[in-house]
Scaffold this active site. Sequence first.
Site, short mmCIF file in Angstrom:
data_model
loop_
_atom_site.label_atom_id
_atom_site.label_comp_id
_atom_site.label_asym_id
_atom_site.label_seq_id
_atom_site.Cartn_x
_atom_site.Cartn_y
_atom_site.Cartn_z
N CYS A 155 -22.19 31.83 -59.49
CA CYS A 155 -22.12 31.63 -57.95
C CYS A 155 -23.35 32.14 -57.48
O CYS A 155 -24.09 31.58 -56.18
CB CYS A 155 -21.00 32.25 -57.23
N HIS A 187 -21.31 34.37 -50.08
CA HIS A 187 -22.41 35.12 -50.72
C HIS A 187 -23.68 35.19 -49.73
O HIS A 187 -24.02 33.97 -49.44
CB HIS A 187 -23.05 34.88 -52.12
N ASN A 201 -19.07 31.05 -52.49
CA ASN A 201 -19.20 31.38 -53.89
C ASN A 201 -18.13 30.64 -54.62
O ASN A 201 -18.17 30.49 -55.99
CB ASN A 201 -18.91 32.77 -54.07
#
Lengths: 365, 365, 365, 365
Positions: free
Chosen positions: D156, D256, D343
Amino acid sequence: MALTKVGVLGATGSVGQRFTLLLDNHPEFELYALGASARSAGKAYKDAVTWKQTNLLPEFAKDIVVEECKPAGRFSECEIVFSGLDSDVAGDIETAFAAAGKIVVSNASNFRRSPDVPLIVPIVNPEHLEVVEKRVSDARAAGKERPGFIVCILNCSTAGLVAPLKPLVEKFGAIDALTATTLQAISGAGFSPGVSGIDILDNIVPFIGGEEDKMEWETRKILGSVSADKNGFDLIPEPDMKVSAQCNRVPVSDGHTECISFKFASRPPPSVDQVKDALRKYQCDAFKLGCHSAPKQTIHVLEENNRPQPRLDRDRDAGYGVSVGRVREDPVLDFKMVVLSHNTVIGAAGAGVLIAEILKAKKVL
Amino acid sequence: MALTKVGVLGATGSVGQRFTLLLDNHPEFELYALGASARSAGKAYKDAVTWKQTNLLPEFAKDIVVEECKPAGRFSECEIVFSGLDSDVAGDIETAFAAAGKIVVSNASNFRRSPDVPLIVPIVNPEHLEVVEKRVSDARAAGKERPGFIVCILNCSTAGLVAPLKPLVEKFGAIDALTATTLQAISGAGFSPGVSGIDILDNIVPFIGGEEDKMEWETRKILGSVSADKNGFDLIPEPDMKVSAQCNRVPVSDGHTECISFKFASRPPPSVDQVKDALRKYQCDAFKLGCHSAPKQTIHVLEENNRPQPRLDRDRDAGYGVSVGRVREDPVLDFKMVVLSHNTVIGAAGAGVLIAEILKAKKVL
Amino acid sequence: MALTKVGVLGATGSVGQRFTLLLDNHPEFELYALGASARSAGKAYKDAVTWKQTNLLPEFAKDIVVEECKPAGRFSECEIVFSGLDSDVAGDIETAFAAAGKIVVSNASNFRRSPDVPLIVPIVNPEHLEVVEKRVSDARAAGKERPGFIVCILNCSTAGLVAPLKPLVEKFGAIDALTATTLQAISGAGFSPGVSGIDILDNIVPFIGGEEDKMEWETRKILGSVSADKNGFDLIPEPDMKVSAQCNRVPVSDGHTECISFKFASRPPPSVDQVKDALRKYQCDAFKLGCHSAPKQTIHVLEENNRPQPRLDRDRDAGYGVSVGRVREDPVLDFKMVVLSHNTVIGAAGAGVLIAEILKAKKVL
Amino acid sequence: MALTKVGVLGATGSVGQRFTLLLDNHPEFELYALGASARSAGKAYKDAVTWKQTNLLPEFAKDIVVEECKPAGRFSECEIVFSGLDSDVAGDIETAFAAAGKIVVSNASNFRRSPDVPLIVPIVNPEHLEVVEKRVSDARAAGKERPGFIVCILNCSTAGLVAPLKPLVEKFGAIDALTATTLQAISGAGFSPGVSGIDILDNIVPFIGGEEDKMEWETRKILGSVSADKNGFDLIPEPDMKVSAQCNRVPVSDGHTECISFKFASRPPPSVDQVKDALRKYQCDAFKLGCHSAPKQTIHVLEENNRPQPRLDRDRDAGYGVSVGRVREDPVLDFKMVVLSHNTVIGAAGAGVLIAEILKAKKVL
């Protein structure tokens, strides 16, 4: 004065680490033995533990070699052991230590409902220790050695609840009905695994396994009395005091907030000011006995309408004091108020240390 | 079918932004006018607003020129205005719009206690709209134009409370006593400034100004009935239904959790299964009327013991459905349970849109 | 030894409250005057302030009557004033106090870029105080009274950055390039309004107004030197040290985490062990001078791979120590590491108090 | 068109649950088999899983009987299996499915570094699928059945990094140096146990095991090319592209954030506007192929100075779009900017589904 040697069982866990911190530089106790699972035994504590406390691992403890949790080795020399063991192993180990003559002060739940084991919040019901005091004095009178015994620390959420109730019951008589909705911090759940981050971030979990039942039952034991023969406890019968708890886990690190309401048995009830006054004037026996960790002010009654708050109030009296705010009349029962207590201090390890201090002050050791 | 032109007052604020989002691509309403303070008037909405919603600012609204909050300009062509105004300015502005013949659906608190203003949770008490329906039909019968009027959206914390109570009262009769401890999300407090981050991170604030009083009073109005002459409302008298609320702000973005307990007036009370069944079978009138935003399932009864949780359950039925879990007997009153509602949908802007849909379905427009 | 009387400007604000706490029971300073806006003047401090600190409002300060921020009244008797004023009012007030002969230690940003005002991190560059020491000794040599002057506290995010760089530059020479990505706590933003809860809960804000520019510029001043004539400062020119900052606000209450990387000018660079060794051995002048608040260990080099962490490490040396972890080689520059500093202690009020202690130790008073 | 039958391995875990959600009502795929450990096999999915997603467990999946993860039973009829298995079991199971002729799209890390396994971000490098396309067409040309194979989903944190780099490299040539500091959400760590709440509340953890190494290595594979013989991949050699990552876990649920900076190999570099323009104009092949889940806008370039933010921007294009903000010159390298990606969508299960859609569009099935 010679220090009393003490040990910690389950020393690598969350509660065990806090015992270790609280015993650093203690004026009466020397932490002499650290116990953990066979996997950790033989290692220096600093290598066996994944230290997760805000305060650094105390220097004195770093190189103590961890032992298995048996009443042997360095534990043989300890008079008291503090247990932070998980309940799946606590039963046998604590029994073995008590059988070996040790005083076991335990945070595990295994023996909390045992009829002859005192269940103690040190700022609330140290008089329940009379049951073990009697056993000790009987043995001494018979010329025998002091027997070992177990004392249990009360569950954290109940500790916050009963702290302000004790002075009120002393002053105004029995509680007829009691409700408590808790907003409990996550530190109480330990950290392996404890509460998962993804479960609690931006969230509330309105359930904690077994907690509501514990609160409803334990309150009857704590606010009950030592039985006439001093061999056990008379719990308050359920019909005499109805208790209802609703428990929630909230995204707070330390400090349990509880919104409680209650009704006295006798009519008319006291006034709000009389309630506050009774709370303010309450001085716990541990303080009167001069115990090192006892709070100077047992119950802090806050007048600001938005207090207590966990981040701002949990550390009063180093976590041994309990804060109460928003005392007001309740349209359904008599009064409602907000109670805040530090769950890992007065609701866990800290309570254990203060219980040991009381036992020492009472010359049970 | 021609779309009904609508406007939003206080369009740059937190509630106003949500009205704007909810009206994007609405099948019955065309958002035609956006009102804000003189400082914003004259600017394109995209330049006047600090957009803070998860969804992007809708294309259609970007270039609408913001006007002052007066029943003139583009607002003249609107039949309904949704008000997200702050209460310090809402009084005069909403009165002016109603006087100008507009239907004002308001999230402000100013007129919630007015004896002739319906206070509505659209999934609970749309029958209270009868008071304005009567005014409209009387006028029409007299050959006059439809008069303007104000309808108030209920406060978010009370909305969650009354949603499951309504079907229970319908089925099992009056509530004698009711307690609610709330764990309220921060989005309800707006964002200028709203709840400060440092006040709520790792913390609980056990107080929300005026909220407990609102909950205790508003519940009597919502669960009460339209008066016999249909000019106002008969509130449930305080002695007939004792209500006690304890309100907390918690670090949750959206979704109010409420731990409630209650006692029915008639004895014996129903069983837990009967309570759940009544909740599950409840179908709100808005759904029966075919309203676009009405929840398919009004009350979701969850059986998992750790639900409802805000992060997992707040978006059921796009936030228009209410979730109930942990229905169980209460040792003090009859039942306790956990209620979760989306505070900015069914507790604010979303409720406003659904109220307007009901008014349209009832041909009040 | 007689205590030096000191005052706090902006005493009701976030920084002012922390000054008040830090000056409680200070061995060298007596907090004698508290200044705030005209609205607060005349009230007892306990009534003027909305206290938001974890520690209780100190008893000594409760009944001090707040004055306006003018070098009169009780402020006339103060030799030092600590300023927690907002920058919109700090300019004129601080200038007036300096003109009146007071030593002003300011957390405001107004004079940070003034060519003759020292900008100080007390554990990093107390030698920059030489510029005011010279002014004082010149005046004394001329038989005049000690003149007033202003010393500025460095911005919190830069303070964390320069603390470990100082010993490295001393040991290994100039830094050629430096990057820092910050994860900054919300306490630094104050609380009226500070960072809104809804903006930061379950979120990151990748921008703090002016902060990156401050970090890039201030680093040149702090790591630069006093000019040859001791009247000002020689900043490191931009081409000699390239600095790039990326600043983020994160949902952490206290403690700024910074991921930094840097390249030395001279080749070959030292080893990782040499870097760690230099950090560990660094002893700040304030500690050598015996200052009360100086950290025993200035830089804590942590070896655990997941440290430093704000909750666990921010309070080292009461917040005056800085923690560094994960020192390792960087594929792009020479080294990368994580730095943690307590933003409201070494990055704000705490730094101010230590600066004053240094001035006293150096007999500037 | 007949739906392609697909299965999910590790269906009770965090990633497996998301695969199940994403495959609900998919226009091309029918989720036909659910695999988990022997302990779960034989149970209805609704009984085997502890469902933790925001969306409810889809009706269609509730009663599918969970099987063991073997290419038998209902799995025999599946052409594609999505693997959310833990890496400790993924190796053998995925090998067995590929050997049985299945297309395995895996989120496990086991084969990411295998020289003949494509490592794919579907919006970035679907051309790497050529390696398996060649194997399939070779087999078909030889009159054999389509062979099974494994395709890996990229980690990710790297997915967010390479998304904006791809169009820049296409337009402006090779990257010489690249730094990335990540602020990673906790959902990526799964939930048994994942990140503990007490470890992340009011905290940052500046370390994620193996993550920095993954980012530095995987970027070379993703931005590299298919080898001339189409049997494997030519990675960008380390000296040609220096990559440095610093990874942090932050208290954010999903999304993220990465603060990146980079320098192009060729001089002079493009302007900021040219960089933004290249990002805005980039259209991923998956969109051109008409894939159902492909984002309409691959890279969203935000101009507001405080964006992207996880809570506000993570759901753009249902999580398949990547947001970039604060594109500006960097004093150390050429440019710096903030990248936000979802993510669990583009960095995990969502990517897997889109990879399968691409394979179908390319007629590999």
